[in-house]
Design a protein around this motif. Structure first.
Motif, PDB file in Angstrom:
ATOM      1  N   SER A  12       0.851  -1.189   0.000  1.00  0.00           N
ATOM      2  CA  SER A  12       0.000   0.000   0.000  1.00  0.00           C
ATOM      3  C   SER A  12       0.884   1.236   0.000  1.00  0.00           C
ATOM      4  O   SER A  12       2.065   1.171   0.354  1.00  0.00           O
ATOM      5  CB  SER A  12      -0.957   0.010   1.202  1.00  0.00           C
ATOM      6  OG  SER A  12      -0.249   0.209   2.403  1.00  0.00           O
ATOM      7  N   VAL A  13       0.288   2.327  -0.425  1.00  0.00           N
ATOM      8  CA  VAL A  13       0.999   3.595  -0.496  1.00  0.00           C
ATOM      9  C   VAL A  13       0.105   4.667   0.106  1.00  0.00           C
ATOM     10  O   VAL A  13      -1.082   4.739  -0.223  1.00  0.00           O
ATOM     11  CB  VAL A  13       1.342   3.959  -1.961  1.00  0.00           C
ATOM     12  CG1 VAL A  13       2.030   5.313  -2.047  1.00  0.00           C
ATOM     13  CG2 VAL A  13       2.203   2.881  -2.596  1.00  0.00           C
ATOM     14  N   GLN A  26       4.284   0.974   2.143  1.00  0.00           N
ATOM     15  CA  GLN A  26       4.241  -0.230   2.964  1.00  0.00           C
ATOM     16  C   GLN A  26       4.523  -1.420   2.058  1.00  0.00           C
ATOM     17  O   GLN A  26       3.910  -1.559   0.997  1.00  0.00           O
ATOM     18  CB  GLN A  26       2.901  -0.334   3.668  1.00  0.00           C
ATOM     19  CG  GLN A  26       2.729   0.819   4.636  1.00  0.00           C
ATOM     20  CD  GLN A  26       1.313   1.035   5.105  1.00  0.00           C
ATOM     21  OE1 GLN A  26       0.376   0.482   4.542  1.00  0.00           O
ATOM     22  NE2 GLN A  26       1.157   1.854   6.123  1.00  0.00           N
ATOM     23  N   SER A  27       5.472  -2.242   2.516  1.00  0.00           N
ATOM     24  CA  SER A  27       5.925  -3.333   1.659  1.00  0.00           C
ATOM     25  C   SER A  27       6.238  -4.578   2.475  1.00  0.00           C
ATOM     26  O   SER A  27       6.272  -4.553   3.700  1.00  0.00           O
ATOM     27  CB  SER A  27       7.178  -2.892   0.900  1.00  0.00           C
ATOM     28  OG  SER A  27       8.256  -2.709   1.805  1.00  0.00           O
ATOM     29  N   ARG A  28       6.483  -5.660   1.719  1.00  0.00           N
ATOM     30  CA  ARG A  28       6.881  -6.934   2.315  1.00  0.00           C
ATOM     31  C   ARG A  28       8.013  -7.477   1.448  1.00  0.00           C
ATOM     32  O   ARG A  28       7.938  -7.417   0.218  1.00  0.00           O
ATOM     33  CB  ARG A  28       5.693  -7.898   2.303  1.00  0.00           C
ATOM     34  CG  ARG A  28       5.994  -9.279   2.844  1.00  0.00           C
ATOM     35  CD  ARG A  28       4.772 -10.203   2.830  1.00  0.00           C
ATOM     36  NE  ARG A  28       4.263 -10.398   1.487  1.00  0.00           N
ATOM     37  CZ  ARG A  28       3.000 -10.141   1.125  1.00  0.00           C
ATOM     38  NH1 ARG A  28       2.122  -9.664   1.976  1.00  0.00           N
ATOM     39  NH2 ARG A  28       2.615 -10.355  -0.119  1.00  0.00           N
ATOM     40  N   THR A  29       9.052  -8.003   2.099  1.00  0.00           N
ATOM     41  CA  THR A  29      10.122  -8.615   1.319  1.00  0.00           C
ATOM     42  C   THR A  29       9.602  -9.921   0.713  1.00  0.00           C
ATOM     43  O   THR A  29       8.868 -10.663   1.353  1.00  0.00           O
ATOM     44  CB  THR A  29      11.380  -8.876   2.167  1.00  0.00           C
ATOM     45  OG1 THR A  29      11.054  -9.722   3.253  1.00  0.00           O
ATOM     46  CG2 THR A  29      11.980  -7.568   2.674  1.00  0.00           C
ATOM     47  N   GLN A  80       9.515 -12.365   3.790  1.00  0.00           N
ATOM     48  CA  GLN A  80       8.196 -11.957   4.280  1.00  0.00           C
ATOM     49  C   GLN A  80       8.272 -10.986   5.459  1.00  0.00           C
ATOM     50  O   GLN A  80       7.452 -11.014   6.363  1.00  0.00           O
ATOM     51  CB  GLN A  80       7.354 -13.187   4.638  1.00  0.00           C
ATOM     52  CG  GLN A  80       7.145 -14.156   3.482  1.00  0.00           C
ATOM     53  CD  GLN A  80       6.332 -13.536   2.355  1.00  0.00           C
ATOM     54  OE1 GLN A  80       5.158 -13.259   2.529  1.00  0.00           O
ATOM     55  NE2 GLN A  80       6.958 -13.307   1.208  1.00  0.00           N
ATOM     56  N   VAL A  81       9.260 -10.111   5.439  1.00  0.00           N
ATOM     57  CA  VAL A  81       9.406  -9.066   6.464  1.00  0.00           C
ATOM     58  C   VAL A  81       8.641  -7.837   5.990  1.00  0.00           C
ATOM     59  O   VAL A  81       8.783  -7.410   4.836  1.00  0.00           O
ATOM     60  CB  VAL A  81      10.895  -8.717   6.680  1.00  0.00           C
ATOM     61  CG1 VAL A  81      11.057  -7.512   7.588  1.00  0.00           C
ATOM     62  CG2 VAL A  81      11.646  -9.917   7.232  1.00  0.00           C
ATOM     63  N   TYR A  82       7.823  -7.274   6.882  1.00  0.00           N
ATOM     64  CA  TYR A  82       7.075  -6.069   6.557  1.00  0.00           C
ATOM     65  C   TYR A  82       7.924  -4.849   6.864  1.00  0.00           C
ATOM     66  O   TYR A  82       8.517  -4.750   7.945  1.00  0.00           O
ATOM     67  CB  TYR A  82       5.765  -6.011   7.342  1.00  0.00           C
ATOM     68  CG  TYR A  82       4.758  -7.018   6.842  1.00  0.00           C
ATOM     69  CD1 TYR A  82       3.830  -6.668   5.855  1.00  0.00           C
ATOM     70  CD2 TYR A  82       4.754  -8.319   7.310  1.00  0.00           C
ATOM     71  CE1 TYR A  82       2.923  -7.603   5.373  1.00  0.00           C
ATOM     72  CE2 TYR A  82       3.853  -9.255   6.837  1.00  0.00           C
ATOM     73  CZ  TYR A  82       2.948  -8.884   5.871  1.00  0.00           C
ATOM     74  OH  TYR A  82       2.053  -9.813   5.383  1.00  0.00           O
ATOM     75  N   LEU A  83       7.994  -3.929   5.898  1.00  0.00           N
ATOM     76  CA  LEU A  83       8.764  -2.697   6.050  1.00  0.00           C
ATOM     77  C   LEU A  83       7.920  -1.512   5.607  1.00  0.00           C
ATOM     78  O   LEU A  83       7.188  -1.609   4.613  1.00  0.00           O
ATOM     79  CB  LEU A  83      10.036  -2.750   5.199  1.00  0.00           C
ATOM     80  CG  LEU A  83      11.073  -3.808   5.565  1.00  0.00           C
ATOM     81  CD1 LEU A  83      12.096  -3.940   4.454  1.00  0.00           C
ATOM     82  CD2 LEU A  83      11.734  -3.458   6.880  1.00  0.00           C
ATOM     83  N   GLU A  84       8.054  -0.415   6.324  1.00  0.00           N
ATOM     84  CA  GLU A  84       7.377   0.820   5.940  1.00  0.00           C
ATOM     85  C   GLU A  84       8.442   1.866   5.629  1.00  0.00           C
ATOM     86  O   GLU A  84       9.173   2.300   6.518  1.00  0.00           O
ATOM     87  CB  GLU A  84       6.464   1.307   7.065  1.00  0.00           C
ATOM     88  CG  GLU A  84       5.700   2.565   6.665  1.00  0.00           C
ATOM     89  CD  GLU A  84       4.651   2.938   7.687  1.00  0.00           C
ATOM     90  OE1 GLU A  84       3.666   2.195   7.832  1.00  0.00           O
ATOM     91  OE2 GLU A  84       4.848   3.971   8.347  1.00  0.00           O
ATOM     92  N   PHE A  85       8.521   2.232   4.350  1.00  0.00           N
ATOM     93  CA  PHE A  85       9.509   3.193   3.880  1.00  0.00           C
ATOM     94  C   PHE A  85       8.908   4.594   3.853  1.00  0.00           C
ATOM     95  O   PHE A  85       7.754   4.766   3.452  1.00  0.00           O
ATOM     96  CB  PHE A  85       9.980   2.833   2.467  1.00  0.00           C
ATOM     97  CG  PHE A  85      10.837   1.593   2.419  1.00  0.00           C
ATOM     98  CD1 PHE A  85      12.211   1.690   2.495  1.00  0.00           C
ATOM     99  CD2 PHE A  85      10.268   0.341   2.297  1.00  0.00           C
ATOM    100  CE1 PHE A  85      13.013   0.554   2.456  1.00  0.00           C
ATOM    101  CE2 PHE A  85      11.044  -0.803   2.258  1.00  0.00           C
ATOM    102  CZ  PHE A  85      12.420  -0.698   2.337  1.00  0.00           C
ATOM    103  N   GLY A 144      12.864   7.348   1.234  1.00  0.00           N
ATOM    104  CA  GLY A 144      13.079   5.961   0.821  1.00  0.00           C
ATOM    105  C   GLY A 144      13.726   5.120   1.905  1.00  0.00           C
ATOM    106  O   GLY A 144      14.227   4.035   1.633  1.00  0.00           O
ATOM    107  N   ASN A 145      13.696   5.590   3.150  1.00  0.00           N
ATOM    108  CA  ASN A 145      14.301   4.861   4.267  1.00  0.00           C
ATOM    109  C   ASN A 145      13.248   4.166   5.119  1.00  0.00           C
ATOM    110  O   ASN A 145      12.139   4.669   5.279  1.00  0.00           O
ATOM    111  CB  ASN A 145      15.103   5.811   5.169  1.00  0.00           C
ATOM    112  CG  ASN A 145      16.324   6.365   4.473  1.00  0.00           C
ATOM    113  OD1 ASN A 145      16.868   5.762   3.569  1.00  0.00           O
ATOM    114  ND2 ASN A 145      16.757   7.531   4.903  1.00  0.00           N
TER     115      ASN A 145
END
Length: 122
Positions: free
Chosen positions: A33-34, A40-43, A47-52, A57-58
């Motif tokens: 999602s943006v 908001q992303s997932r590797t 399957q690690v959730y990350l919010e950039f 972009g960090n």
């Protein structure tokens, strides 16, 4: 030359991008999602959730936070993109360890992204 923030704002749900971290981790990420402020992303493989942060972009990752940085948003060829989506689905849903083995096509896709993203930096 395009502004980094402008480039990051091009990411949309379903896109795949690459990020790295100081510890050498290579993170192939699927946009979930943006918002105005975040991606908001997932590797795909872990399957690690990350919010950039959408401006920089960090993202922070882990208990002792490590800063991950988006370093490439260059689209993958359609076949590779679809294979990466298949890897994401497999690693997200599959519980049988035998079926988690990578196929030849999945191995080729991962080898492709290993050179694709470093050759197409932001």
């Amino acid at each position: 030359m395009p502004d980094r923030e402008d480039e990051l704002r091009k990411l949309a749900v379903g896109d795949i991008f690459h990020a790295n971290s100081p510890n050498g981790a290579s993170l192939i990420c699927l946009v979930l999602s943006v918002t105005e402020e975040a991606i908001q992303s997932r590797t795909v493989t872990t399957q690690v959730y990350l919010e950039f942060d959408r401006r920089t972009g960090n993202a922070e990752w882990g208990e002792d936070p490590i800063i991950c940085t988006i370093d490439s948003i260059t689209p993958l060829p359609v076949e590779i993109h679809n294979t990466m989506l298949g890897i994401d689905r497999k690693f997200r849903l599959e519980r049988n360890l035998e079926r988690l083995r990578l196929t030849d096509a999945e191995k080729r896709a991962l080898v492709f992204v290993a050179s694709h993203y470093p050759s197409n930096q932001l």
